[in-house]
Design an enzyme around this catalytic site. Structure first.
Site, PDB file in Angstrom:
ATOM      1  N   TYR A 110      11.507   8.847   2.402  1.00 28.91           N
ATOM      2  CA  TYR A 110      10.072   9.124   2.520  1.00 28.91           C
ATOM      3  C   TYR A 110       9.322   7.928   3.101  1.00 28.91           C
ATOM      4  O   TYR A 110       9.651   6.777   2.796  1.00 28.91           O
ATOM      5  CB  TYR A 110       9.483   9.439   1.140  1.00 28.91           C
ATOM      6  CG  TYR A 110       8.041   9.851   1.222  1.00 28.91           C
ATOM      7  CD1 TYR A 110       7.702  11.142   1.585  1.00 28.91           C
ATOM      8  CD2 TYR A 110       7.021   8.942   0.977  1.00 28.91           C
ATOM      9  CE1 TYR A 110       6.379  11.522   1.692  1.00 28.91           C
ATOM     10  CE2 TYR A 110       5.696   9.315   1.083  1.00 28.91           C
ATOM     11  CZ  TYR A 110       5.384  10.609   1.445  1.00 28.91           C
ATOM     12  OH  TYR A 110       4.072  10.982   1.550  1.00 28.91           O
ATOM     13  N   TRP A 112       5.837   6.702   6.066  1.00 28.87           N
ATOM     14  CA  TRP A 112       5.027   7.002   7.245  1.00 28.87           C
ATOM     15  C   TRP A 112       5.597   6.437   8.538  1.00 28.87           C
ATOM     16  O   TRP A 112       5.175   6.818   9.605  1.00 28.87           O
ATOM     17  CB  TRP A 112       3.608   6.456   7.040  1.00 28.87           C
ATOM     18  CG  TRP A 112       2.662   7.470   6.475  1.00 28.87           C
ATOM     19  CD1 TRP A 112       2.828   8.210   5.348  1.00 28.87           C
ATOM     20  CD2 TRP A 112       1.391   7.856   7.034  1.00 28.87           C
ATOM     21  NE1 TRP A 112       1.742   9.022   5.155  1.00 28.87           N
ATOM     22  CE2 TRP A 112       0.841   8.820   6.165  1.00 28.87           C
ATOM     23  CE3 TRP A 112       0.661   7.466   8.155  1.00 28.87           C
ATOM     24  CZ2 TRP A 112      -0.409   9.412   6.403  1.00 28.87           C
ATOM     25  CZ3 TRP A 112      -0.583   8.044   8.378  1.00 28.87           C
ATOM     26  CH2 TRP A 112      -1.095   9.015   7.517  1.00 28.87           C
TER      27      TRP A 112
END
Ligand SMILES: Nc1nc2c(c(=O)[nH]1)N[C@H]1C(S)=C(S)[C@@H](COP(=O)(O)OP(=O)(O)OC[C@H]3O[C@@H](n4cnc5c(=O)[nH]c(N)nc54)[C@H](O)[C@@H]3O)O[C@H]1N2
Ligand SMILES: Nc1nc2c(c(=O)[nH]1)N[C@H]1C(S)=C(S)[C@@H](COP(=O)(O)OP(=O)(O)OC[C@H]3O[C@@H](n4cnc5c(=O)[nH]c(N)nc54)[C@H](O)[C@@H]3O)O[C@H]1N2
Ligand SMILES: [Mo]
Length: 744
Positions: A110, A112
């Site tokens: 996980y 960005w």
């Protein structure tokens, strides 16, 4: 370089014009087309050239000796040539596949990472792992896991379908909404960011337009700064939004303002909810006085707000933060129920929406049919996922059962963790628990440009390039700009692109042809871009050829936004002809599906259940910690350079002067924030704009514990709890945390 115009590239905080000299980034200026550019880019030059860049492939010394104690991050690393490090990593991946199977590899990863369509770290990792037989994946996001599970139950739509196709767009809010009731506010510090980047930030402009036309924005939040100045601030005790919403609902019942026609035509289950609301099922009427005692919002305020909501065109807007908490499923369901009682769903500027102040894509909607151009990820034969925030649970409890959205599941037995483009030692809760979990696998591999806390806790670290060191193209649904992202500087140190790293591993594991398809990065980018261009042309939108875009650097696409009409307009007109994809075809205020799950946390309609940590249950720890997103950066990115700025670390912690006085703390004092889970340092900032009882410590500091395990930088996740929202969504619950503080 006199006369140098710089070149534009795309980042998560918007496009920026970058100037280089002698192979270094000199400065990053706002993109001239952007009416509200983000200042985050100012830290780029120092961050990109920072000494904390990972210079060469590095292997943890302890791991080479067979020691798995990596979680505490105390070990040294040895640098190695690329070939040697890739050999070691490929051997370990190969061994784990042979001995334990691909189901022992966790590749959720996980995070960005960076903007850019091809060099997207997770996309690259997932494709690589699929090419070698698959991996255990993750489901949902840290952003809004509870909403992602609840919106399909309530409205029969995915969260994305809801946000981009059903809830009100800004154009209709500005034109029609009279009262905008924002739980968690609508915050332009957050709308600086957008996952795919943007050429023009929009939210601040929409808010200005809404204020200028005389719209009323009611910002229900523990701190004033969550909405622009024209808003009316209604302070609320953290974690009690559901109780306040029930109080508003009760007022609608009491004053005869419930839209029964809408409820009858468009919803199911109101009677079940109503029995609970009025106290028939548990003897407790959820009236304004009841809600006031829990939420701290006065009963008269609740009555006045309910009246205003029923007599004006009202939009309820939910921040994502309100569901990042224990029982975070409930505020979203309660708000949907309140919106249905008001009967304005499907009317211009009315109803319920979420995420308007979270990223700049909230309330925008995609441009007409622009698709394509994403890196194909292939198929994952392992077919196992975990709810994203259950990572530490998974590592600590292999083979153990857990509940998720009505399913009985079992945690897989993970031997290898591969992370690229995320920083779990930033984003996960209860970091000291994560440290223990992190010692469980045989091996942890991380691709990272910087020595983050996660990189320091890996066995093998591959230095990754930043977007400024490689070519790509950038575009975000909903943004009419298209960017060629030029390679502005050479890779720093020996950094390689994630694509090159995975190509090297794939070659050693016999999967090079499958992974690269015989193409280099440049050919891949051209292929993805062409896919996008051809699909755009098919839907009537002309975009330049790749070489032309490259020559122009950026381009504005002439694509009309989708019509402002929402999916609810048609549903409201004729609910039979436009059935929702819920079991009943209507909005489910009672869900038989959820009731059948039999979870104590949720009987089948929205309920108030007091969280285990909140101001109503404080004992030793007297303050509610909120850890919102940082205003001056994106998560933990570029932190190396920010942390260097004089006085910047430890992070400022904001609290009311009364709370500070009670603890002998002065403005600017060095403090320790603590609870039973951990402690971190902070710098006190006293302000009446935070309600008493609340402490605000934004996320983003790199975790750097001292000898006693106390974080020196101010990372709130040493204090937060690592439990799921409920068995329904198992989402993260960072906002459900009590702490206290003392001077140091
Ligand atoms: N207490 C608390 N915790 C929270 C939250 C909260 O509200 N409170 N919010 C949560 C939310 S919503 C989120 S989304 C998460 C965010 O958590 P993350 O997304 O994990 O945070 P980032 O700092 O963006 O991590 C991205 C990492 O990828 C690296 N990176 C960037 N580009 C590249 C690249 O091209 N290749 C590689 N290999 N790496 C790259 C960056 O250097 C950085 O270390 O945090 C969550 N954590
Ligand atoms: N500058 C910047 N912008 C970002 C990010 C970033 O790192 N930096 N991260 C992006 C990401 S990944 C995401 S998911 C979004 C997150 O978007 P959100 O989740 O909406 O953002 P937060 O900043 O966590 O929270 C917004 C506000 O909610 C309030 N709040 C907290 N708890 C409660 C509560 O119980 N009740 C009420 N009524 N209010 C409460 C807090 O005062 C907080 O300031 O932001 C995005 N935008
Ligand atoms: Mo997020």
């Amino acid at each position: 370089m006199a006369g140098d115009q710089g070149r534009v590239t795309s980042t998560h905080w918007g496009a920026t014009r970058i100037f280089t000299e002698d192979g270094r980034i000199l400065r990053a200026d706002p993109f001239e087309e952007d009416p509200d550019p983000s200042p985050i880019a100012r830290i780029l030059p120092n961050a990109v050239h920072h000494a904390d860049r990972v210079a060469r492939p590095s292997v943890r010394k302890g791991w080479l000796r067979g020691d798995r104690a990596r979680g505490a991050g105390r070990d040294d690393f040895v640098e190695m040539p690329w070939d040697e490090a890739l050999d070691i990593a490929a051997q370990e991946i190969g061994r784990i596949r042979r001995v334990h199977g691909n189901g022992a590899i966790f590749g959720g990863s996980y995070g960005w990472s960076s903007a850019g369509r091809f060099h997207h770290a997770q996309g690259q990792l997932h494709r690589f792992l699929n090419c070698i037989g698959g991996y255990v994946a993750q489901k949902g996001t840290y952003s809004l896991a509870a909403a992602e599970v609840m919106l399909p139950h309530i409205f029969g739509m995915t969260e994305i379908e809801y946000r981009h196709g059903a809830q009100e767009r800004w154009s209709r809010i500005v034109a029609h909404t009279q009262t905008l009731v924002a739980f968690g506010g609508i915050n332009t510090k957050n709308t600086q960011t957008i996952a795919g980047g943007t050429g023009a930030h929009r939210t601040a402009g929409h808010l200005r337009a809404f204020g200028a036309k005389g719209g009323t924005l009611i910002s229900i939040s523990p701190q004033r700064g969550d909405s622009p100045d024209f808003a009316r601030w209604l302070p609320i005790i953290p974690g009690t939004d559901t109780a306040l919403i029930l109080g508003l609902a009760h007022e609608l019942e009491r004053t005869g303002r419930v839209d029964r026609d809408f409820l009858a035509r468009c919803t199911v289950g109101y009677d079940r909810f109503r029995a609970y609301l009025l106290g028939a099922t548990d003897g407790v009427a959820k009236d304004a006085a009841w809600a006031a005692a829990i939420s701290g919002v006065a009963a008269e305020e609740i009555a006045a707000l309910a009246e205003r909501m029923a007599t004006t065109r009202t939009m309820i807007a939910l921040a994502w933060s309100v569901q990042r908490a224990e029982n975070g499923e409930q505020p979203y369901w309660a708000a949907a129920t309140l919106a249905a009682m008001l009967g304005q769903i499907g009317l211009p500027g009315g109803g319920l929406g979420e995420g308007y102040g979270t990223t700049d894509s909230g309330g925008t909607g995609p441009l007409r049919q622009l698709t394509g151009g994403a890196l194909p990820q292939g198929d994952n034969p392992v077919g196992v996922t975990i709810p994203v925030a259950r990572i530490a649970d998974m590592l600590l409890n292999p083979g153990m059962p857990y509940a998720y959205n009505g399913e009985e599941r079992t945690y897989p037995d993970i031997r290898l963790v591969y992370w690229a483009g995320g920083n779990p030692y930033h984003h996960h809760q209860d970091l000291r628990r994560l440290e223990k979990a992190w010692d469980r696998p045989d091996c942890v591999i991380v691709n990272e440009p910087w020595w983050t806390a996660t990189a320091r806790r890996a066995d093998i670290v591959f230095p990754a390039t930043t977007p400024f060191e490689r070519e790509d193209y950038g575009r975000e649904n909903g943004d009419p700009y298209l960017f060629h992202m030029p390679r502005l500087i050479d890779p720093q140190g020996e950094a390689r692109d994630d694509f090159a790293i995975f190509s090297g591993l794939a070659a050693r594991l016999g999967a090079e042809a499958a992974f690269t398809e015989g193409l280099g990065a440049g050919a891949w980018i051209a292929r993805l871009y062409d896919d996008f261009r051809i699909k755009s042309a098919a839907s009537g939108v002309e975009v330049p050829e790749y070489e032309e875009l490259k020559a122009r650097n950026w381009s504005r696409i002439d694509a009309a936004p989708q019509p402002a009409e929402s999916a609810f307009d048609a549903f409201r007109r004729d609910p039979e002809a436009h059935r929702l994809r819920t079991p009943s075809g209507r909005i489910e205020l009672f869900s038989g599906t959820i009731a059948a799950m039999g979870y104590a946390a949720c009987p089948g309609h929205a309920v108030w259940i007091a969280p285990t940590e909140w101001l109503g249950a404080r004992d030793r720890f007297r303050l509610h910690l909120l850890s919102p997103q940082p205003a001056d950066k994106l998560h933990s990115q570029l932190e190396a350079a920010l942390a260097d700025e004089p006085g910047a670390r430890p992070m400022p912690v904001a609290l009311h002067p009364e709370e500070a006085a009670a603890r002998d703390i002065e403005d600017g004092a060095l403090v320790e924030v603590f609870n039973d889970r951990g402690a971190c340092l902070g710098r006190a900032r006293l302000t009446p704009d935070v309600m008493p009882g609340v402490l605000i410590l934004p996320t983003g500091a790199w975790y750097r514990p001292d000898g006693q395990g106390r974080d020196t930088q101010g990372n709130p996740n040493v204090l937060t709890r690592d439990i799921g929202t409920s068995p329904i969504a198992q989402g993260p619950t960072a906002q459900t945390t009590l702490v206290d503080l003392r001077p140091v």
